[in-house]
Design a protein around this motif. Structure first.
Motif, PDB file in Angstrom:
ATOM      1  N   SER A  48      -2.592   0.533  -4.093  1.00  0.00           N
ATOM      2  CA  SER A  48      -2.135  -0.753  -3.559  1.00  0.00           C
ATOM      3  C   SER A  48      -1.947  -1.749  -4.692  1.00  0.00           C
ATOM      4  N   LYS A  90       3.060  -1.267   4.272  1.00  0.00           N
ATOM      5  CA  LYS A  90       2.811   0.150   4.015  1.00  0.00           C
ATOM      6  C   LYS A  90       4.092   0.751   3.441  1.00  0.00           C
ATOM      7  N   PRO A 111      -4.410   6.331  -1.478  1.00  0.00           N
ATOM      8  CA  PRO A 111      -3.504   5.183  -1.558  1.00  0.00           C
ATOM      9  C   PRO A 111      -3.610   4.481  -2.912  1.00  0.00           C
ATOM     10  N   SER A 125       1.450   5.054   0.277  1.00  0.00           N
ATOM     11  CA  SER A 125       0.683   6.058   1.014  1.00  0.00           C
ATOM     12  C   SER A 125       1.542   7.265   1.376  1.00  0.00           C
ATOM     13  N   LEU A 156      -7.156  -2.997   5.341  1.00  0.00           N
ATOM     14  CA  LEU A 156      -6.135  -4.016   5.099  1.00  0.00           C
ATOM     15  C   LEU A 156      -5.818  -4.810   6.359  1.00  0.00           C
ATOM     16  N   MET A 211       0.853  -1.186   0.000  1.00  0.00           N
ATOM     17  CA  MET A 211       0.000   0.000   0.000  1.00  0.00           C
ATOM     18  C   MET A 211       0.890   1.237   0.000  1.00  0.00           C
ATOM     19  N   CYS A 264      -5.682   7.047   3.077  1.00  0.00           N
ATOM     20  CA  CYS A 264      -4.648   6.045   3.357  1.00  0.00           C
ATOM     21  C   CYS A 264      -4.871   5.432   4.740  1.00  0.00           C
ATOM     22  N   GLN A 293      -7.743   3.088   4.422  1.00  0.00           N
ATOM     23  CA  GLN A 293      -7.341   1.883   3.694  1.00  0.00           C
ATOM     24  C   GLN A 293      -6.518   0.967   4.583  1.00  0.00           C
ATOM     25  N   GLU A 294      -5.670   1.546   5.402  1.00  0.00           N
ATOM     26  CA  GLU A 294      -4.847   0.749   6.315  1.00  0.00           C
ATOM     27  C   GLU A 294      -5.731  -0.065   7.265  1.00  0.00           C
TER      28      GLU A 294
END
Length: 129
Positions: free
Chosen positions: A91, A66, A89, A39, A53, A37, A46, A49-50
């Motif tokens: 990925s 990351k 982000p 970022s 994930l 990812m 981001c 999104q983290e």
């Protein structure tokens, strides 16, 4: 005693789903799929999104990394591979074979958990050319 057990269980779950910051391509797993990812620290998408994930990592045997803009691993990855980073982000699902990365799929921008899971479970249908 029961409260202590619950506390240690929660701590274990928190550390099990950890997105790693790595220093080099050498640190990537060669035994499982990897999501890289890309970022930047100031990106609220981001951060969202983290979290998605991390949730996926609790369900799937996958390494999630990351890759912060400007970091050593960022520079190494964009120098050696065609990672077109236009959005944050962004990925990529990759595999590592014989020390080299194979890019399977690219996600541009924030993605819902269901989108990522669908690609992971049906990778052959989504392979990049």
């Amino acid at each position: 005693m029961k409260k202590l057990f619950i506390l240690f269980s929660l701590i274990g779950v928190l550390f099990a789903a950890e997105i790693k910051d790595i220093k080099s391509i050498k640190d990537l797993s060669s035994t499982k799929d990897i999501i890289l990812m890309f970022s930047i620290d100031s990106c609220p998408w981001c951060i969202r999104q983290e979290k998605v994930l991390k949730d996926i990592q609790e369900q799937k045997d996958i390494q999630i990394v990351k890759v912060k803009n400007g970091s050593d691993i960022y520079k190494e990855l964009v120098e050696k591979y065609p990672f077109p980073i236009a959005y944050y982000p962004t990925s990529f699902i990759v595999t590592k074979e014989d020390g080299k990365l194979n890019i399977s799929y690219e996600f541009r921008g924030y993605q819902k958990k269901s989108n990522i899971i669908e690609v992971l479970e049906n990778k052959d249908e989504f392979l990049m050319d």
